[in-house]
Design a protein around this motif. Structure first.
Motif, PDB file in Angstrom:
ATOM      1  N   ASP A 146    -117.038 112.463  17.193  1.00 22.82           N
ATOM      2  CA  ASP A 146    -117.207 113.357  18.322  1.00 22.82           C
ATOM      3  C   ASP A 146    -117.292 114.763  17.722  1.00 22.82           C
ATOM      4  N   HIS A 147    -118.400 115.463  17.922  1.00 27.85           N
ATOM      5  CA  HIS A 147    -118.608 116.747  17.257  1.00 27.85           C
ATOM      6  C   HIS A 147    -117.575 117.791  17.667  1.00 27.85           C
ATOM      7  N   GLU A 148    -117.135 117.771  18.912  1.00 23.24           N
ATOM      8  CA  GLU A 148    -116.090 118.708  19.338  1.00 23.24           C
ATOM      9  C   GLU A 148    -114.779 118.400  18.625  1.00 23.24           C
ATOM     10  N   ALA A 149    -114.430 117.124  18.562  1.00 22.16           N
ATOM     11  CA  ALA A 149    -113.209 116.720  17.855  1.00 22.16           C
ATOM     12  C   ALA A 149    -113.335 117.017  16.368  1.00 22.16           C
ATOM     13  N   ALA A 150    -114.534 116.808  15.808  1.00 24.26           N
ATOM     14  CA  ALA A 150    -114.754 117.091  14.390  1.00 24.26           C
ATOM     15  C   ALA A 150    -114.571 118.579  14.109  1.00 24.26           C
ATOM     16  N   GLY A 151    -115.044 119.411  15.006  1.00 21.46           N
ATOM     17  CA  GLY A 151    -114.866 120.861  14.840  1.00 21.46           C
ATOM     18  C   GLY A 151    -113.401 121.249  14.896  1.00 21.46           C
ATOM     19  N   ALA A 152    -112.686 120.670  15.839  1.00 28.57           N
ATOM     20  CA  ALA A 152    -111.253 120.955  15.954  1.00 28.57           C
ATOM     21  C   ALA A 152    -110.516 120.473  14.709  1.00 28.57           C
ATOM     22  N   LEU A 153    -110.906 119.314  14.200  1.00 31.48           N
ATOM     23  CA  LEU A 153    -110.278 118.781  12.994  1.00 31.48           C
ATOM     24  C   LEU A 153    -110.566 119.683  11.801  1.00 31.48           C
ATOM     25  N   ARG A 154    -111.777 120.183  11.711  1.00 31.49           N
ATOM     26  CA  ARG A 154    -112.153 121.085  10.629  1.00 31.49           C
ATOM     27  C   ARG A 154    -111.308 122.362  10.688  1.00 31.49           C
ATOM     28  N   VAL A 155    -111.133 122.912  11.880  1.00 30.62           N
ATOM     29  CA  VAL A 155    -110.318 124.126  12.045  1.00 30.62           C
ATOM     30  C   VAL A 155    -108.868 123.840  11.676  1.00 30.62           C
ATOM     31  N   LEU A 156    -108.355 122.693  12.104  1.00 33.16           N
ATOM     32  CA  LEU A 156    -106.972 122.332  11.785  1.00 33.16           C
ATOM     33  C   LEU A 156    -106.787 122.183  10.276  1.00 33.16           C
ATOM     34  N   HIS A 157    -107.720 121.537   9.611  1.00 33.62           N
ATOM     35  CA  HIS A 157    -107.616 121.375   8.157  1.00 33.62           C
ATOM     36  C   HIS A 157    -107.702 122.719   7.436  1.00 33.62           C
ATOM     37  N   ARG A 158    -108.525 123.610   7.934  1.00 33.34           N
ATOM     38  CA  ARG A 158    -108.583 124.953   7.331  1.00 33.34           C
ATOM     39  C   ARG A 158    -107.251 125.668   7.514  1.00 33.34           C
ATOM     40  N   PHE A 159    -106.671 125.529   8.688  1.00 26.47           N
ATOM     41  CA  PHE A 159    -105.365 126.143   8.945  1.00 26.47           C
ATOM     42  C   PHE A 159    -104.310 125.550   8.016  1.00 26.47           C
ATOM     43  N   ILE A 160    -104.286 124.240   7.912  1.00 25.55           N
ATOM     44  CA  ILE A 160    -103.312 123.574   7.043  1.00 25.55           C
ATOM     45  C   ILE A 160    -103.472 124.056   5.599  1.00 25.55           C
ATOM     46  N   ALA A 161    -104.700 124.250   5.169  1.00 23.37           N
ATOM     47  CA  ALA A 161    -104.948 124.700   3.797  1.00 23.37           C
ATOM     48  C   ALA A 161    -104.393 126.091   3.529  1.00 23.37           C
ATOM     49  N   THR A 162    -104.169 126.888   4.586  1.00 24.66           N
ATOM     50  CA  THR A 162    -103.627 128.237   4.396  1.00 24.66           C
ATOM     51  C   THR A 162    -102.108 128.243   4.289  1.00 24.66           C
ATOM     52  N   LEU A 163    -101.481 127.140   4.646  1.00 29.90           N
ATOM     53  CA  LEU A 163    -100.018 127.100   4.669  1.00 29.90           C
ATOM     54  C   LEU A 163     -99.430 126.967   3.274  1.00 29.90           C
ATOM     55  N   GLU A 164     -98.259 127.554   3.098  1.00 31.73           N
ATOM     56  CA  GLU A 164     -97.537 127.378   1.853  1.00 31.73           C
ATOM     57  C   GLU A 164     -97.054 125.926   1.808  1.00 31.73           C
ATOM     58  N   PRO A 165     -96.737 125.420   0.622  1.00 30.11           N
ATOM     59  CA  PRO A 165     -96.447 123.988   0.461  1.00 30.11           C
ATOM     60  C   PRO A 165     -95.373 123.419   1.397  1.00 30.11           C
ATOM     61  N   LEU A 166     -94.262 124.121   1.597  1.00 33.68           N
ATOM     62  CA  LEU A 166     -93.208 123.580   2.460  1.00 33.68           C
ATOM     63  C   LEU A 166     -93.691 123.440   3.899  1.00 33.68           C
ATOM     64  N   ASN A 167     -94.366 124.459   4.410  1.00 31.77           N
ATOM     65  CA  ASN A 167     -94.865 124.380   5.782  1.00 31.77           C
ATOM     66  C   ASN A 167     -95.972 123.337   5.924  1.00 31.77           C
ATOM     67  N   ARG A 168     -96.768 123.180   4.888  1.00 29.53           N
ATOM     68  CA  ARG A 168     -97.812 122.147   4.905  1.00 29.53           C
ATOM     69  C   ARG A 168     -97.163 120.769   5.009  1.00 29.53           C
ATOM     70  N   ALA A 169     -96.130 120.553   4.207  1.00 34.28           N
ATOM     71  CA  ALA A 169     -95.415 119.272   4.240  1.00 34.28           C
ATOM     72  C   ALA A 169     -94.757 119.064   5.598  1.00 34.28           C
ATOM     73  N   LEU A 170     -94.145 120.105   6.121  1.00 38.47           N
ATOM     74  CA  LEU A 170     -93.477 120.011   7.413  1.00 38.47           C
ATOM     75  C   LEU A 170     -94.472 119.680   8.520  1.00 38.47           C
ATOM     76  N   LEU A 171     -95.616 120.342   8.519  1.00 35.66           N
ATOM     77  CA  LEU A 171     -96.628 120.067   9.535  1.00 35.66           C
ATOM     78  C   LEU A 171     -97.153 118.642   9.420  1.00 35.66           C
ATOM     79  N   LEU A 172     -97.342 118.189   8.206  1.00 36.95           N
ATOM     80  CA  LEU A 172     -97.804 116.811   7.998  1.00 36.95           C
ATOM     81  C   LEU A 172     -96.800 115.815   8.585  1.00 36.95           C
ATOM     82  N   LEU A 173     -95.527 116.022   8.323  1.00 35.44           N
ATOM     83  CA  LEU A 173     -94.495 115.140   8.868  1.00 35.44           C
ATOM     84  C   LEU A 173     -94.448 115.234  10.395  1.00 35.44           C
TER      85      LEU A 173
END
Length: 175
Positions: A106-133
Motif C-alpha cells: 500500500d503506497h500510503e502505508a509504504a510512505g508512512a513506513l519510510r518516514v518511520l524508518h527515517r525517524f528511527i534512524a535518527t534516534l540514539e541507540p538506547l532510544n532506538r532499542a526502546l522504540l523497537l521493543l
C-alpha cells in the motif's frame, strides 16, 4: 576452546528451535540498525553468532525472548557505533520493499513506513532499542530488563518518544 564448541547435538537442536521460534527478533533488530540488505544480512548473522556464543550462559528460568532481545540489541548498537558501518548508515532509505519483505505494498502505508524508518534512524541507540521493543509490544518490565533501566525510566522515555513521533513523523506523512 569456546564452551559452545563442546555442546552436544541436543543443545544445538534446542538452541536452533528457540532461535527459529523467535527469529523475528533478529530481523527486527537487523532492520532497525542496518540500512542495506547486505548490512542487514551481516547483522542478522552476527546476532545469531553472538546468541550462540552466549547460549551456555542462558538461564532457562528467564524468558528466552528477553535474553535474546538484550543480546540482539547490544550487537545492533555495537554495529551502529562502528565507524565503518556508520558511513553505510548515512545512505537514505529509499526502498520500503527492501525493509519490509512483503509483496503488494500500500503506497500510503509504504510512505508512512519510510518516514518511520527515517525517524528511527535518527534516534540514539538506547532510544532506538526502546522504540523497537515498544513497537513489538513488550511490557514495561521486559523493556526495563532488556535495557537495564528502571521501569519508570522506560515509561518516561516512551512518553517522550511518542511525543517526538507526533512532532516529527505525523507532519511528514501529511506532506
Amino acid at each position: 576452546m569456546d564452551a559452545s564448541a563442546t555442546m552436544g547435538a541436543d543443545t544445538r537442536d534446542a538452541f536452533g528451535a528457540l532461535l527459529q521460534q523467535h527469529r523475528g527478533i533478529v530481523f527486527k533488530v537487523a532492520n532497525a540498525y542496518a540500512r542495506s540488505a547486505e548490512d542487514r544480512d551481516d547483522l542478522a548473522q552476527e546476532i545469531a553468532t553472538q546468541l550462540w556464543r552466549a547460549w551456555p550462559g542462558y538461564d532457562p528460568a528467564r524468558r528466552f525472548s528477553t535474553w535474546m532481545y538484550r543480546i540482539a540489541l547490544n550487537v545492533g548498537i555495537s554495529f551502529l557505533r562502528s565507524d565503518s558501518q556508520r558511513r553505510r548508515h548515512a545512505v537514505p532509505l529509499d526502498d520500503v520493499d527492501d525493509i519490509a519483505d512483503h509483496g503488494a505494498v500500500d503506497h500510503e502505508a509504504a510512505g508512512a513506513l519510510r518516514v518511520l524508518h527515517r525517524f528511527i534512524a535518527t534516534l540514539e541507540p538506547l532510544n532506538r532499542a526502546l522504540l523497537l521493543l515498544y513497537l513489538d509490544e513488550r511490557s514495561t518490565r521486559e523493556m526495563a530488563e532488556v535495557l537495564g533501566i528502571s521501569e519508570s525510566n522506560v515509561t518516561t522515555k516512551i512518553s517522550r518518544l511518542r511525543q517526538r513521533i507526533r512532532d516529527h513523523v505525523a507532519p511528514a506523512t501529511n506532506e
